[in-house]
Design a protein around this motif. Structure first.
Motif, PDB file in Angstrom:
ATOM      1  N   SER A 187       0.539  -6.491  -7.605  1.00  0.00           N
ATOM      2  CA  SER A 187       1.607  -7.315  -7.317  1.00  0.00           C
ATOM      3  C   SER A 187       2.394  -6.125  -8.458  1.00  0.00           C
ATOM      4  N   HIS A 188       3.906  -6.405  -7.627  1.00  0.00           N
ATOM      5  CA  HIS A 188       5.039  -5.427  -8.510  1.00  0.00           C
ATOM      6  C   HIS A 188       5.964  -6.100  -8.156  1.00  0.00           C
ATOM      7  N   GLY A 189       6.969  -5.835  -9.049  1.00  0.00           N
ATOM      8  CA  GLY A 189       8.482  -6.303  -8.606  1.00  0.00           C
ATOM      9  C   GLY A 189       8.876  -7.823  -9.303  1.00  0.00           C
ATOM     10  N   ASP A 190      10.064  -8.331  -8.726  1.00  0.00           N
ATOM     11  CA  ASP A 190      10.511  -9.457  -9.512  1.00  0.00           C
ATOM     12  C   ASP A 190       9.726 -10.558  -8.536  1.00  0.00           C
ATOM     13  N   GLY A 191       8.756 -11.414  -9.098  1.00  0.00           N
ATOM     14  CA  GLY A 191       8.046 -12.893  -9.122  1.00  0.00           C
ATOM     15  C   GLY A 191       6.820 -11.648  -8.557  1.00  0.00           C
ATOM     16  N   GLY A 192       6.318 -10.742  -8.321  1.00  0.00           N
ATOM     17  CA  GLY A 192       5.267 -10.318  -8.258  1.00  0.00           C
ATOM     18  C   GLY A 192       5.131 -10.405  -6.148  1.00  0.00           C
ATOM     19  N   LEU A 193       6.291 -10.025  -5.572  1.00  0.00           N
ATOM     20  CA  LEU A 193       6.181 -10.557  -4.120  1.00  0.00           C
ATOM     21  C   LEU A 193       5.948  -8.805  -3.605  1.00  0.00           C
ATOM     22  N   GLU A 194       5.936  -7.504  -4.509  1.00  0.00           N
ATOM     23  CA  GLU A 194       5.853  -5.884  -3.895  1.00  0.00           C
ATOM     24  C   GLU A 194       3.951  -6.505  -3.574  1.00  0.00           C
ATOM     25  N   ILE A 195       3.801  -5.637  -2.993  1.00  0.00           N
ATOM     26  CA  ILE A 195       1.997  -5.617  -3.241  1.00  0.00           C
ATOM     27  C   ILE A 195       1.859  -4.060  -2.811  1.00  0.00           C
TER      28      ILE A 195
END
Length: 61
Positions: free
Chosen positions: A23-31
Motif C-alpha cells: 500500500s502507498h500514498g495517503d492512508g495506504g489507499l493506493e495498492i
C-alpha cells in the motif's frame, strides 16, 4: 576447508521475498503489485551496506 568444519562461508546477506501487494500514498489507499524493479513473489539477496564516496549503496540481486 578442513575435515572438521567444512568450507568457510564467503559472506552474509539478507534474503527476502518481494510482497505481492503493497500500500502507498495517503492512508495506504493506493495498492501496487511487487516493486519497481522486482516482480511480486521474487526472492532477492541483499548484500551488506557499502559506502562509496559518501553515498550509501545496497547491491541487490
Amino acid at each position: 576447508m578442513t575435515d572438521e568444519t567444512g568450507p568457510e562461508p564467503l559472506g552474509l546477506c539478507v534474503v527476502a521475498n518481494v510482497a505481492r501487494q503493497t500500500s502507498h500514498g495517503d492512508g495506504g489507499l493506493e495498492i501496487r503489485t511487487g516493486l519497481r524493479h522486482f516482480a511480486p513473489g521474487a526472492k532477492v539477496w541483499i548484500a551488506p551496506l557499502r559506502w562509496d564516496g559518501g553515498s550509501p549503496s545496497v547491491p541487490v540481486a
